[in-house]
Every structure is written in C-alpha cells, then in structure tokens.
Design a protein around this motif. Structure first.
Motif, PDB file in Angstrom:
ATOM      1  N   GLU A 166      54.297  22.364  50.343  1.00 56.96           N
ATOM      2  CA  GLU A 166      54.664  23.789  50.391  1.00 56.96           C
ATOM      3  C   GLU A 166      53.418  24.669  50.315  1.00 56.96           C
ATOM      4  O   GLU A 166      53.302  25.660  51.037  1.00 56.96           O
ATOM      5  N   ARG A 169      51.640  25.143  53.617  1.00 53.77           N
ATOM      6  CA  ARG A 169      52.264  26.062  54.595  1.00 53.77           C
ATOM      7  C   ARG A 169      51.686  27.476  54.507  1.00 53.77           C
ATOM      8  O   ARG A 169      51.766  28.229  55.460  1.00 53.77           O
ATOM      9  N   THR A 175      49.698  25.096  60.788  1.00 56.21           N
ATOM     10  CA  THR A 175      51.102  24.805  61.081  1.00 56.21           C
ATOM     11  C   THR A 175      51.438  23.452  60.480  1.00 56.21           C
ATOM     12  O   THR A 175      50.758  22.459  60.778  1.00 56.21           O
TER      13      THR A 175
END
Ligand SMILES: Cc1cc2nc3c(=O)[nH]c(=O)nc-3n(C[C@H](O)[C@H](O)[C@H](O)COP(=O)(O)O)c2cc1C
Length: 202
Positions: A166, A169, A175
């Motif tokens: 997470e 990101r 990406t």
C-alpha cells in the motif's frame, strides 16, 4: 565483471549505450509468476535486466538454463556495493523501469528508501531521474496461490507485507500492478504512450 573496484568501474565505462532508450527491468528473488515475467522480457527483447543476487539463484531454480535470455536482452548482475550500473539511468538509457516480480524484501526496502541491492538501487535512481516505474507486487492479497519450482503452494502475506505494498502505491510516477495480465497492460500502455509522443515529435 570480476572482483576489484577498478574492474567494476571499467565494465561500466565500456558498457555500450543502447541504440535508443529501452526498458530497464529489475528481477528479484520472488518466484511468483517468475516464468511468465521471463516470457514477457523475451518477447519485448530490447530490455536491460538488473538481477538481484537472489534472482540469479531463482532464475536457475525455475529454468535450469544458464542462458535463459535471447542475445538482445542484456543481463546486469549485482556484483558491486555501489551498484555501479545505476549510472546508466543518468545517461538517459531507459524510458521506464519495471520491477517484476517484486519480492516482499525488495518492496519493503523500496518503501523505506533503502538501496542496497541492484533492484532497490534502480528503484531509487529511477525515482530520482523521474523515470516512470511499474512494480508487480506479489503481496497484494491476504492469500495467494503460487508456483514454487517443484510444487504449487499457498502463501499468506503478513500485515507488514500488505502495508508495504500500500505504501508503494503512494510513490510518485509508480504504478503497482497485481497480476501478469495487469503487468502486460501497463507495459503496453507505456510503450504506446512513448510511440505516440515519438510520432508527434517526428
Ligand atoms: C524458489 C524461491 C521462491 C521464492 N519466492 C518468493 C516470493 O514469491 N516472494 C518473496 O517475497 N520471496 C520469495 N523468495 C525469497 C526471496 O528470494 C528472498 O527474500 C530474497 O532475499 C529476496 O532478495 P531480493 O529482494 O534482493 O531479490 C523465494 C525464494 C526461493 C528460493
């Protein structure tokens, strides 16, 4: 490339610039979808592959092949403490970095700014050169099924692994993809974007 700092430096001085900017691909020691990732590299062909020490071993475990890439794929191994080959990012040799498959170890180091392997160094330097990055992170779900070299296994990523994915990101120009199909789409979109901007310039 052999042992001394002089050898490592000389090897980088002698490395030939690609005819045009190409894809840099970091292979880590994650075995998840390892063979499909090798297949994409073979298909694209014009790729420089930066291989962690663990990936060198894992390639052998999955392929039993000492020359698993075609001649146009250049393989750069992790042999220097300073990650001498990252200088190539500053020479404009690469338009995009792909890290696939990305081990939990590499993702954890990347998100905390640690650069002590070839994949973590290319991640940091691509970021500092503002080069777009695509990462196939394997720890995206609480359970996944994966192929070990000799069997299918079920893996339960820990909370820390999922949290690190997470965190990744939120990185600039990064990406994160979760499957081989998504990885292929992200690479195709990036190559199409580059072809489009080259067409506009020409
Ligand atoms: C056959 C094999 C498969 C592996 N698969 C994974 C995996 O799917 N995910 C992972 O995070 N580590 C996996 N590992 C462990 C990594 O190789 C290990 O954590 C290594 O230190 C990663 O180093 P690197 O991130 O510098 O490449 C695997 C190891 C072996 C031997």
């Amino acid at each position: 490339m052999s042992g001394t700092p002089e050898d490592a430096f000389a090897a980088e001085e002698e490395a030939e610039a690609p005819r045009r900017p190409r894809l840099a691909w970091a292979l880590t020691g994650s075995g998840h979808d390892f063979l499909p990732c090798l297949e994409i590299i073979r298909r694209i062909g014009e790729v420089d592959v930066f291989v962690s020490k663990a990936a060198s071993e894992v390639i052998w475990m999955y392929t039993r092949d000492r020359r698993p890439f075609p001649a146009e794929v250049r393989v750069i191994r992790d042999t220097t403490a300073s990650a001498a080959p990252v200088g190539r990012f500053y020479k404009g040799w690469y338009h995009t970095l792909v890290i696939a498959p990305a081990s939990s170890n590499t993702v954890a180091k990347c998100v905390f700014g640690i650069s002590d392997t070839l994949p973590t160094n290319v991640f940091a330097q691509a970021g500092k050169c503002r080069i777009p990055i695509i990462v196939y992170a394997c720890d995206t779900k609480p359970v996944h099924i994966t192929a070990a070299p000799d069997r299918i296994v079920t893996v339960y990523p820990r909370a820390v692994d999922l949290e690190n994915t997470e965190r990744l990101r939120s990185f600039e120009r990064t990406t994160v993809v979760e499957s081989v199909a998504e990885l292929e789409r992200a690479i195709a979109a990036r190559l199409a974007e580059l072809a489009g901007s080259a067409g506009q310039e020409g």
